[in-house]
Design a protein around this motif. Structure first.
Motif, PDB file in Angstrom:
ATOM      1  N   TYR A 182       0.921  -1.534   0.137  1.00 16.28           N
ATOM      2  CA  TYR A 182      -0.596  -0.242   0.127  1.00 16.28           C
ATOM      3  C   TYR A 182       0.756   1.286  -0.252  1.00 16.28           C
ATOM      4  O   TYR A 182       1.872   0.944   0.887  1.00 16.28           O
ATOM      5  N   LEU A 183       0.520   2.103  -0.575  1.00 19.25           N
ATOM      6  CA  LEU A 183       0.669   3.676  -1.285  1.00 19.25           C
ATOM      7  C   LEU A 183       0.520   4.422   0.083  1.00 19.25           C
ATOM      8  O   LEU A 183      -0.784   4.085   0.370  1.00 19.25           O
ATOM      9  N   GLU A 184       1.413   5.554   1.016  1.00 17.96           N
ATOM     10  CA  GLU A 184       0.480   6.219   1.913  1.00 17.96           C
ATOM     11  C   GLU A 184      -0.008   7.396   1.791  1.00 17.96           C
ATOM     12  O   GLU A 184       0.683   8.678   1.645  1.00 17.96           O
ATOM     13  N   GLU A 185      -1.131   7.603   1.504  1.00 15.02           N
ATOM     14  CA  GLU A 185      -1.713   8.612   1.079  1.00 15.02           C
ATOM     15  C   GLU A 185      -2.333   9.902   1.857  1.00 15.02           C
ATOM     16  O   GLU A 185      -1.675  10.973   1.501  1.00 15.02           O
ATOM     17  N   THR A 186      -1.609   9.557   3.146  1.00 17.00           N
ATOM     18  CA  THR A 186      -1.499  10.594   4.225  1.00 17.00           C
ATOM     19  C   THR A 186       0.710  11.520   4.536  1.00 17.00           C
ATOM     20  O   THR A 186       0.207  12.005   4.350  1.00 17.00           O
ATOM     21  N   ALA A 187       1.159  10.734   3.081  1.00 13.44           N
ATOM     22  CA  ALA A 187       2.306  10.572   2.891  1.00 13.44           C
ATOM     23  C   ALA A 187       2.294  10.978   1.891  1.00 13.44           C
ATOM     24  O   ALA A 187       3.172  11.120   0.806  1.00 13.44           O
ATOM     25  N   ASN A 188       1.448  11.957   1.087  1.00 17.76           N
ATOM     26  CA  ASN A 188       1.120  11.900  -0.203  1.00 17.76           C
ATOM     27  C   ASN A 188       1.799  10.952  -1.718  1.00 17.76           C
ATOM     28  O   ASN A 188       2.153  10.565  -2.576  1.00 17.76           O
ATOM     29  N   TRP A 189       1.181   9.323  -0.807  1.00 19.25           N
ATOM     30  CA  TRP A 189       1.811   8.820  -1.533  1.00 19.25           C
ATOM     31  C   TRP A 189       2.803   8.020  -1.495  1.00 19.25           C
ATOM     32  O   TRP A 189       3.310   7.312  -2.637  1.00 19.25           O
ATOM     33  N   GLY A 190       3.880   7.771  -0.528  1.00 16.37           N
ATOM     34  CA  GLY A 190       4.861   7.457  -0.440  1.00 16.37           C
ATOM     35  C   GLY A 190       5.295   5.922  -0.149  1.00 16.37           C
ATOM     36  O   GLY A 190       3.888   5.205   0.089  1.00 16.37           O
ATOM     37  N   LEU A 191       6.098   5.528  -0.668  1.00 23.92           N
ATOM     38  CA  LEU A 191       6.471   4.435  -0.202  1.00 23.92           C
ATOM     39  C   LEU A 191       7.148   4.022   0.406  1.00 23.92           C
ATOM     40  O   LEU A 191       8.550   4.308   0.707  1.00 23.92           O
ATOM     41  N   ASP A 192       6.332   3.373   1.805  1.00 23.30           N
ATOM     42  CA  ASP A 192       7.163   2.695   3.200  1.00 23.30           C
ATOM     43  C   ASP A 192       7.847   0.979   2.595  1.00 23.30           C
ATOM     44  O   ASP A 192       7.311   0.324   3.100  1.00 23.30           O
ATOM     45  N   ILE A 193       8.809   1.155   3.017  1.00 21.78           N
ATOM     46  CA  ILE A 193       9.229  -0.136   2.460  1.00 21.78           C
ATOM     47  C   ILE A 193       8.691  -1.287   4.098  1.00 21.78           C
ATOM     48  O   ILE A 193       9.188  -2.490   4.029  1.00 21.78           O
ATOM     49  N   VAL A 194       8.873  -0.733   5.217  1.00 26.88           N
ATOM     50  CA  VAL A 194       8.518  -1.442   6.034  1.00 26.88           C
ATOM     51  C   VAL A 194       6.841  -2.519   6.152  1.00 26.88           C
ATOM     52  O   VAL A 194       6.595  -3.645   5.625  1.00 26.88           O
ATOM     53  N   ASN A 195       6.428  -1.975   4.679  1.00 24.62           N
ATOM     54  CA  ASN A 195       4.812  -2.093   4.713  1.00 24.62           C
ATOM     55  C   ASN A 195       5.074  -3.393   3.591  1.00 24.62           C
ATOM     56  O   ASN A 195       4.883  -4.462   3.180  1.00 24.62           O
ATOM     57  N   LEU A 196       6.163  -2.497   2.548  1.00 21.13           N
ATOM     58  CA  LEU A 196       6.607  -3.767   1.903  1.00 21.13           C
ATOM     59  C   LEU A 196       7.159  -5.042   2.154  1.00 21.13           C
ATOM     60  O   LEU A 196       6.833  -6.047   1.658  1.00 21.13           O
ATOM     61  N   ARG A 197       8.041  -4.918   3.113  1.00 24.21           N
ATOM     62  CA  ARG A 197       8.164  -6.200   4.083  1.00 24.21           C
ATOM     63  C   ARG A 197       7.122  -7.027   4.393  1.00 24.21           C
ATOM     64  O   ARG A 197       7.719  -7.850   4.375  1.00 24.21           O
ATOM     65  N   GLN A 198       6.537  -6.095   5.356  1.00 23.74           N
ATOM     66  CA  GLN A 198       4.836  -7.132   5.349  1.00 23.74           C
ATOM     67  C   GLN A 198       4.257  -7.882   4.445  1.00 23.74           C
ATOM     68  O   GLN A 198       3.523  -8.936   5.321  1.00 23.74           O
ATOM     69  N   SER A 199       4.366  -6.877   3.147  1.00 28.36           N
ATOM     70  CA  SER A 199       3.619  -7.879   2.748  1.00 28.36           C
ATOM     71  C   SER A 199       4.274  -8.540   1.763  1.00 28.36           C
ATOM     72  O   SER A 199       3.759  -9.814   1.132  1.00 28.36           O
ATOM     73  N   VAL A 200       5.663  -8.885   1.588  1.00 26.06           N
ATOM     74  CA  VAL A 200       6.418  -9.928   1.344  1.00 26.06           C
ATOM     75  C   VAL A 200       6.231 -11.756   2.217  1.00 26.06           C
ATOM     76  O   VAL A 200       6.497 -12.550   2.094  1.00 26.06           O
ATOM     77  N   ALA A 201       6.269 -10.754   3.392  1.00 27.37           N
ATOM     78  CA  ALA A 201       6.842 -11.681   4.696  1.00 27.37           C
ATOM     79  C   ALA A 201       4.850 -12.988   4.327  1.00 27.37           C
ATOM     80  O   ALA A 201       4.688 -13.925   4.435  1.00 27.37           O
ATOM     81  N   GLN A 202       4.101 -11.448   4.899  1.00 28.68           N
ATOM     82  CA  GLN A 202       2.546 -12.485   4.348  1.00 28.68           C
ATOM     83  C   GLN A 202       2.505 -12.952   3.279  1.00 28.68           C
ATOM     84  O   GLN A 202       1.968 -13.933   3.054  1.00 28.68           O
ATOM     85  N   ALA A 203       2.796 -12.980   2.418  1.00 25.51           N
ATOM     86  CA  ALA A 203       2.975 -13.427   1.032  1.00 25.51           C
ATOM     87  C   ALA A 203       3.312 -14.740   0.738  1.00 25.51           C
ATOM     88  O   ALA A 203       2.896 -16.173   0.614  1.00 25.51           O
ATOM     89  N   ARG A 204       4.614 -15.305   1.263  1.00 21.53           N
ATOM     90  CA  ARG A 204       5.326 -16.240   1.443  1.00 21.53           C
ATOM     91  C   ARG A 204       4.743 -17.085   2.098  1.00 21.53           C
ATOM     92  O   ARG A 204       4.791 -18.420   2.566  1.00 21.53           O
ATOM     93  N   SER A 205       4.253 -16.239   3.289  1.00 26.19           N
ATOM     94  CA  SER A 205       3.076 -17.680   4.200  1.00 26.19           C
ATOM     95  C   SER A 205       2.247 -18.167   4.072  1.00 26.19           C
ATOM     96  O   SER A 205       1.895 -19.249   4.421  1.00 26.19           O
ATOM     97  N   GLN A 206       2.061 -17.683   3.038  1.00 30.59           N
ATOM     98  CA  GLN A 206       1.134 -18.197   1.387  1.00 30.59           C
ATOM     99  C   GLN A 206       0.919 -19.135   0.807  1.00 30.59           C
ATOM    100  O   GLN A 206       0.353 -19.512  -0.426  1.00 30.59           O
TER     101      GLN A 206
END
Lengths: 480, 480
Positions: A182-206
């Motif tokens: 997810y891009l962060e709307e309140t941070a002007n649609w910035g890209l957050d690496i923490v969020n990226l790590r979570q996405s990858v971890a969740q995908a791997r768990s599946q």
């Protein structure tokens, strides 16, 4: 008994895929247009359809390439400038029989060289024409690369949300798995690496192997420009996770502020040096459809591969060869885009004036639209730093959501349909791009003619504020 | 660790697919050309690459559409005829912003109407523009339809052997199963229904559901024209077996004899009346790349669907919309192809003269080539009734086969490589199209310029007869 092409028997991946940019809203808009209603098509970034004139020089060159017999016509100088004539001869000499002959399946070598030179001038690092393939538009290139990496449902592709639905549709069509970040709307649609790590971890768990990450810079539909620091984080993340980076950079000319100019992912990668710059796999996409050229209908694009082995490049070449070649006229337009008239050329002043005029007007329109949306009740909108879109958040009151549910519509579709019926403005609901639960948006291009913009924004405001009036607290749906 | 785009990780279907038309022979020919050798590229039906000039009228119209500002230029009449100017205005009015705007994803409605009118005039039955989709060349259309019917490896597609490798490559790429049916070389590459039944029965015994059948008429690489009776048999066979018929009719203008004119599958189907004509699913493909236009590099085509339900058409439309639109210039060339200048128009005489000149020359070249091949030792060749290819059988002596095996080459690849190195003639080995075991062919186009043809055939004969001399009985390989 169902026939082979009956709906029941169709490829399941086809049924699954969605492409909202030409979805329900677009189809309804087309119907209304047939019935005689005036429609403002802001659903797709299609500048010429909204009155943008083509740049003169590229069209002169391509017209001459299409009519090579004019080059021998004594009157040709009366209607074409000498540098367009010279350039047409240059491109015809690069073909193997004019525009009517298939080119090499990767595109004409001479034009791939012009693209490589452009990339080198832009980034300051050499580029290899053998790793550049011309395509029938950037979308085709994206599909080719996704097809190369996706083997099945366990192959995941990281895609920003909100995203351009080319990605979700192609991944569905190819039977892969979309892994959202997810891009962060309140941070002007910035890209957050923490969020990226979570996405990858969740995908791997599946059980999903994440193979590639998509970035869209400048963003579509979100319009943000990635900073150099942010790009460096993304590259490191891809390297650590053994991901291919797909850099959708089709809006690189469309920048509407000075703080964050466009920087290519490749430039940042090369600048990092060390093993990452020699190992990280990157494919970057560009097009003639956007920028100030806006030649969507001609269908021209390219992709450049970095750190891909010759054996894999050969396989990608093989697949490209099945379709024989990208269309040759658009290859030539690509050549002109990356190698425009230079100061001192006869056509330089005109080319510079036309392109500057378009970009400056787009910058003003980006501002007009953002301000317009932000003046509306329950609407908040980040500034369009780049690209061609505005993506305002529409805070729908509970009663509007209730009414939408009752009508069997997703709430933002409900809102956009009403907007269309009332005003003729054809947008795309945020749900077509993905958004956080319970948050609603719409995407509109910033492309309507500048002189029409105030009237369009007034018309939007009038509709929106009445809609909010109707569905907010004191005037509930139940009393209608 | 292998990276995402390393060969090991690539989509397995990509690795499996083969496309001989631009395979080993083509790559070697390109190398030789770089080294300065004169190459005669007869590997692909690419007429303009071998000197065929574009038709003047279509190029005048498309040049004007590319440079619409010329329409206001007082000098335009000095370089363009009035009917080309009028036609350019006609087409520009059909677009939604000129050639630079995306069209509807199915193509411009006005041009789909012109295609429907052409089909009606050709076949005598009305055609519905809503069932016609314009594409970036016929290959793209074929891939779209194969993608729609193939769900997985258990879905089979009946394909003629020898076949045009677009089919084998696309089916491999999409993960389906190719079910071959053999054409009978001794019956001038005729299609035998008994053989078809056997192919289907065998596929079914292997758990394959046969979903569609491909016919290529006129044949590629085999050049035969299907008779009306033969087409009726095929249609009945498809109906009985619940198969979709894919009619590759891209060579419909290229007919070189008078006994068997081209008849479209659709015309025969409509003429049959009864339930079959209302139920059998048929998709027909056409292109601007072949015929006498030969505009390969422009990438334009269409497909017409018959008896496909609106719900399935909608899904096919949805998938087309992901790539936004076929390129608009080629759509306009398609419009001109199906709606050429008429008697009385300023450009009619020239258009008729140019197109007749090309077709008559191709007819003579088809004859020259067949006769040339049949004058060679151990070569037999059916006459090219239509399309653009000659497909001679090369009877390789056992010692040549031995030598090929020793060199690690398929025997016909071995022969074609030697032909290329010796003469510069770039052909495609029969194994790229499929052939019966132990029988060898090559495919060459009939497109080299007519004046070059005698020298090319002499050069071929000299090579072949020496090759045979070398490898036949008395002068064996062992004595070299």
């Amino acid at each position: 008994m169902a026939k082979p092409l009956d709906y029941e028997n169709l490829n399941e991946n086809i049924k699954k895929c969605q492409y909202a940019v030409r979805g329900e809203l677009y189809l309804r808009a087309s119907e209304l247009q047939k019935e005689g209603k005036k429609i403002i098509f802001t659903n797709v970034g299609n500048p010429h359809a909204l009155g943008q004139r083509p740049l003169t020089f590229p069209r002169q060159v391509i017209a001459l390439c299409q009519a090579p017999f004019l080059l021998d016509d004594p009157n040709v100088g009366l209607v074409f400038p000498a540098d367009a004539i010279a350039r047409a001869k240059h491109y015809l000499a690069l073909t193997s029989g004019g525009l009517g002959a298939y080119s090499d399946s990767r595109g004409l070598p001479g034009i791939r060289k012009e693209v490589a030179d452009f990339i080198e001038r832009r980034d300051g690092y050499p580029s290899d024409p053998e790793l550049i393939f011309l395509t029938d538009g950037a979308s085709k290139g994206v599909m080719q690369m996704l097809n190369a990496v996706i083997n099945g449902a366990s192959d995941g592709i990281l895609v920003p949300v909100p995203q351009y639905p080319l990605y979700s549709a192609s991944i569905a069509l190819l039977g892969g798995s979309l892994v959202p970040y997810y891009l962060e709307e309140t941070a002007n649609w910035g890209l957050d690496i923490v969020n990226l790590r979570q996405s990858v971890a969740q995908a791997r768990s599946q059980g999903i192997t994440v193979r590639a990450m998509v970035i869209i810079n400048p963003g579509n539909p979100t319009g943000q420009c990635l900073s150099e620091a942010n790009l460096r984080e993304v590259l490191n993340f891809c390297y650590q996770n053994n991901l291919l980076l797909l850099g959708d950079e089709v809006y690189q000319q469309n920048i509407y502020q000075d703080e964050r100019p466009f920087i290519s992912a490749r430039k940042v990668l090369m600048g990092m040096g060390g093993p990452i710059s020699k190992e990280l796999q990157l494919v970057s996409f560009h097009t003639i459809s956007k920028g100030f050229m806006g030649e969507c209908g001609q269908r021209g694009g390219y992709f450049e591969m970095t750190n891909i082995s010759p054996k894999a490049v050969e396989e990608i070449y093989k697949v490209a060869s099945i379709s024989l070649s990208p269309n040759v006229p658009a290859q030539i337009l690509m050549g002109i885009m990356v190698n425009p008239p230079k100061p001192g050329d006869i056509s330089y002043d005109r080319y510079a004036r036309e392109s500057k005029g378009i970009l400056e007007s787009l910058r003003r329109r980006a501002q007009l639209m953002t301000d317009g949306f932000n003046s509306c009740r329950n609407v908040v909108c980040n500034f369009t730093e780049g690209a061609m879109y505005s993506f305002p958040q529409i805070r729908l009151p509970p009663k509007a959501i209730e009414a939408a549910n009752k009508a069997g519509k997703v709430p933002d579709v409900f809102y956009c349909l009403k907007l269309l019926e009332d005003t003729g403005i054809s947008t795309v609901p945020g749900s077509g791009f993905g958004q956080k639960d319970g948050v609603f948006h719409l995407r509109t291009t910033i492309l309507p003619a500048e002189e029409d913009m105030p009237a369009i924004m007034d018309s939007f405001k009038k509709f929106n504020d009445e809609f909010m009036e109707q569905y907010e607290d004191h005037k509930g749906y139940s009393r209608m």
